[in-house]
Scaffold this active site. Structure first.
Site, PDB file in Angstrom:
ATOM      1  N   TYR A 122      48.271  50.815  51.291  1.00 61.12           N
ATOM      2  CA  TYR A 122      49.504  51.558  51.601  1.00 61.12           C
ATOM      3  C   TYR A 122      50.440  50.698  52.452  1.00 61.12           C
ATOM      4  O   TYR A 122      51.642  50.619  52.204  1.00 61.12           O
ATOM      5  CB  TYR A 122      49.182  52.866  52.321  1.00 61.12           C
ATOM      6  CG  TYR A 122      50.414  53.571  52.830  1.00 61.12           C
ATOM      7  CD1 TYR A 122      51.397  54.020  51.943  1.00 61.12           C
ATOM      8  CD2 TYR A 122      50.626  53.758  54.199  1.00 61.12           C
ATOM      9  CE1 TYR A 122      52.549  54.646  52.406  1.00 61.12           C
ATOM     10  CE2 TYR A 122      51.766  54.380  54.664  1.00 61.12           C
ATOM     11  CZ  TYR A 122      52.722  54.820  53.768  1.00 61.12           C
ATOM     12  OH  TYR A 122      53.859  55.436  54.228  1.00 61.12           O
ATOM     13  N   ARG A 129      58.190  47.295  49.861  1.00 60.84           N
ATOM     14  CA  ARG A 129      59.283  48.271  49.736  1.00 60.84           C
ATOM     15  C   ARG A 129      60.341  48.029  50.807  1.00 60.84           C
ATOM     16  O   ARG A 129      61.548  48.023  50.522  1.00 60.84           O
ATOM     17  CB  ARG A 129      58.714  49.686  49.831  1.00 60.84           C
ATOM     18  CG  ARG A 129      59.779  50.765  49.864  1.00 60.84           C
ATOM     19  CD  ARG A 129      59.191  52.164  49.879  1.00 60.84           C
ATOM     20  NE  ARG A 129      58.340  52.436  51.030  1.00 60.84           N
ATOM     21  CZ  ARG A 129      57.795  53.620  51.287  1.00 60.84           C
ATOM     22  NH1 ARG A 129      58.001  54.642  50.460  1.00 60.84           N
ATOM     23  NH2 ARG A 129      57.033  53.800  52.350  1.00 60.84           N
ATOM     24  N   TYR A 182      58.603  54.075  62.839  1.00 55.93           N
ATOM     25  CA  TYR A 182      57.209  54.095  63.291  1.00 55.93           C
ATOM     26  C   TYR A 182      56.876  52.755  63.951  1.00 55.93           C
ATOM     27  O   TYR A 182      57.284  51.695  63.475  1.00 55.93           O
ATOM     28  CB  TYR A 182      56.247  54.272  62.103  1.00 55.93           C
ATOM     29  CG  TYR A 182      56.086  55.679  61.556  1.00 55.93           C
ATOM     30  CD1 TYR A 182      56.619  56.799  62.195  1.00 55.93           C
ATOM     31  CD2 TYR A 182      55.363  55.885  60.377  1.00 55.93           C
ATOM     32  CE1 TYR A 182      56.436  58.065  61.663  1.00 55.93           C
ATOM     33  CE2 TYR A 182      55.179  57.153  59.843  1.00 55.93           C
ATOM     34  CZ  TYR A 182      55.715  58.240  60.487  1.00 55.93           C
ATOM     35  OH  TYR A 182      55.539  59.486  59.959  1.00 55.93           O
ATOM     36  N   ARG A 195      63.204  61.956  56.045  1.00 56.17           N
ATOM     37  CA  ARG A 195      62.375  63.178  55.991  1.00 56.17           C
ATOM     38  C   ARG A 195      62.861  64.129  54.906  1.00 56.17           C
ATOM     39  O   ARG A 195      62.058  64.857  54.324  1.00 56.17           O
ATOM     40  CB  ARG A 195      62.387  63.890  57.344  1.00 56.17           C
ATOM     41  CG  ARG A 195      61.757  63.110  58.473  1.00 56.17           C
ATOM     42  CD  ARG A 195      60.281  62.873  58.253  1.00 56.17           C
ATOM     43  NE  ARG A 195      59.735  62.025  59.316  1.00 56.17           N
ATOM     44  CZ  ARG A 195      58.540  61.474  59.248  1.00 56.17           C
ATOM     45  NH1 ARG A 195      57.760  61.660  58.190  1.00 56.17           N
ATOM     46  NH2 ARG A 195      58.104  60.719  60.232  1.00 56.17           N
ATOM     47  N   GLU A 301      49.209  66.902  52.425  1.00 53.35           N
ATOM     48  CA  GLU A 301      50.626  66.525  52.493  1.00 53.35           C
ATOM     49  C   GLU A 301      51.355  67.427  51.504  1.00 53.35           C
ATOM     50  O   GLU A 301      50.829  67.723  50.429  1.00 53.35           O
ATOM     51  CB  GLU A 301      50.770  65.047  52.116  1.00 53.35           C
ATOM     52  CG  GLU A 301      52.180  64.515  52.255  1.00 53.35           C
ATOM     53  CD  GLU A 301      52.260  63.001  52.024  1.00 53.35           C
ATOM     54  OE1 GLU A 301      51.483  62.250  52.654  1.00 53.35           O
ATOM     55  OE2 GLU A 301      53.074  62.585  51.190  1.00 53.35           O
TER      56      GLU A 301
HETATM   57  C1  3EB Z   1      54.278  60.443  57.056  1.00 55.78           C
HETATM   58  O1  3EB Z   1      55.030  61.320  57.459  1.00 55.78           O
HETATM   59  C2  3EB Z   1      53.266  60.849  56.025  1.00 55.78           C
HETATM   60  O2  3EB Z   1      55.481  56.079  52.424  1.00 55.78           O
HETATM   61  O3  3EB Z   1      56.886  57.027  51.069  1.00 55.78           O
HETATM   62  C3  3EB Z   1      55.075  60.896  53.630  1.00 55.78           C
HETATM   63  C4  3EB Z   1      56.154  60.740  52.743  1.00 55.78           C
HETATM   64  C5  3EB Z   1      54.320  59.786  53.967  1.00 55.78           C
HETATM   65  C6  3EB Z   1      56.449  59.485  52.197  1.00 55.78           C
HETATM   66  C7  3EB Z   1      56.033  57.081  51.963  1.00 55.78           C
HETATM   67  C8  3EB Z   1      54.622  58.550  53.404  1.00 55.78           C
HETATM   68  C9  3EB Z   1      55.675  58.392  52.532  1.00 55.78           C
HETATM   69  O4  3EB Z   1      54.322  59.268  57.484  1.00 55.78           O
HETATM   70  C10 3EB Z   1      53.147  59.926  54.889  1.00 55.78           C
END
Ligand code: 3EB
Length: 314
Positions: A122, A129, A182, A195, A301
């Site tokens: 991942y 990306r 992050y 989001r 999720e």
């Molecule tokens: C998160 O909030 C959970 O890498 O495209 C959620 C939606 C998550 C998209 C992505 C990852 C992705 O980090 C994981």
């Protein structure tokens, strides 16, 4: 209709059939098909579509809406192939004139396994990306909404939806750090997604909620399944509230669909019941897939599409 995404046995494939793009995503648990209608579809004006597949890339468009997909073959590392595939798919969308990419899905084989260098696949994917979006000069605050979720095997299947107009409005969750901010402990490059994104069409304001999990700030909350369900519901509700603050004249909100991902098959019923009740959505519009989640400690999720209207629907 632009596309059908089939989740079933076999290898990933892209094909055109009667002007519709068919994407097959390998899944052992379910026989699910998603029908991709455009958000401003009215029954009386079905639009003519054009569909093409070339190698590992395919698209279908109707003059206003684009659905595009690519298959990234598996390899010992994912970053380089992911960067190239992303650059190509985004360039294609821009060349065709569908410059507003507002939602992307990423299905990643063995998402929690290490690559040949020991980096989690991942995180390896996120690296490529992020570099693609940087190369294309995307501002972090204008990234599309996304899902990044596991597949049992294989490389990466990516699909996106885009429009000529309007530009999407990005919505962040004040209870969470934006994913693109992050800290480094979650990987060399942060995940590139918003989001949620909102687009206004003739038939309403559509909110595309990214894959949402039990995360506060940037920390996973995972004491038990019930806590994960509650925190995830709160996160989605917060995104709905943030949207209503930005679009005050849209007073009524409906859940058009959810997609529920659970890591363990035995959690399916409890998770599906909780989300179907919380957002008043029928089981046929809220399918569940058994998938690995991008953080090992998380077991669910949920993504969704919500429609905001000026008036109640009778
Ligand atoms: C998160 O909030 C959970 O890498 O495209 C959620 C939606 C998550 C998209 C992505 C990852 C992705 O980090 C994981």
């Amino acid at each position: 209709m632009l596309a059908v995404v089939h989740y079933n046995h076999g290898h990933p494939t892209l094909t055109c059939n009667n002007g519709v793009l068919h994407v097959c995503i390998p899944s052992t648990e379910t026989q699910l098909a998603e029908y991709w209608y455009v958000p401003d579809q009215t029954l009386h004006q079905p639009r003519q579509t054009e569909c093409h597949v070339t190698g590992n890339e395919g698209w279908c468009a109707d003059g206003e809406n684009l659905f595009a997909a690519c298959l990234i073959p598996d390899g010992p590392e994912l970053a380089h192939a992911s960067k190239q595939a992303y650059e190509h798919l985004i360039q294609l969308s821009h060349t065709l004139g569908y410059i507003n990419i507002y939602r992307i899905w990423n299905y990643i084989g063995s998402i929690n396994a290490p690559n040949s260098n020991g980096l989690e696949r991942y995180r390896d994917f996120c690296l490529g990306r992020a570099e693609a979006f940087e190369t294309l000069n995307y501002a972090p605050a204008s990234l599309p909404a996304a899902t990044g979720i596991g597949l049992q095997e294989g490389g990466v299947v990516v699909f996106l939806i885009a429009r000529k107009t309007p530009q999407a409005t990005n919505i962040e969750n004040p209870l969470q750090v934006p994913a693109y901010q992050y800290p480094q402990r979650y990987g060399p490059k942060a995940p590139s997604f918003a989001r949620a994104t909102a687009i206004e069409t003739q038939t309403g304001l559509y909110l595309y909620v990214s894959g949402t999990a039990s995360i506060r700030n940037h920390v996973s909350l995972c004491q038990n399944l019930n806590q994960q369900i509650c925190i995830t519901i709160e996160n989605i509700q917060t995104l709905l509230e943030e949207t209503q603050k930005k679009f005050l004249d849209f007073t009524h909100v409906y859940c058009d669909s959810l997609k529920i991902y659970v890591r363990h098959a035995q959690d399916t019923e409890a998770v599906a019941d909780a989300f179907q009740n919380a957002f008043c959505v029928k089981p046929e519009h809220s399918p569940t897939l058994i998938s690995d989640i991008c953080r090992k400690e998380l077991s669910l999720e949920v993504e969704g599409v919500f429609r905001f209207q000026h008036d109640p629907i009778l």
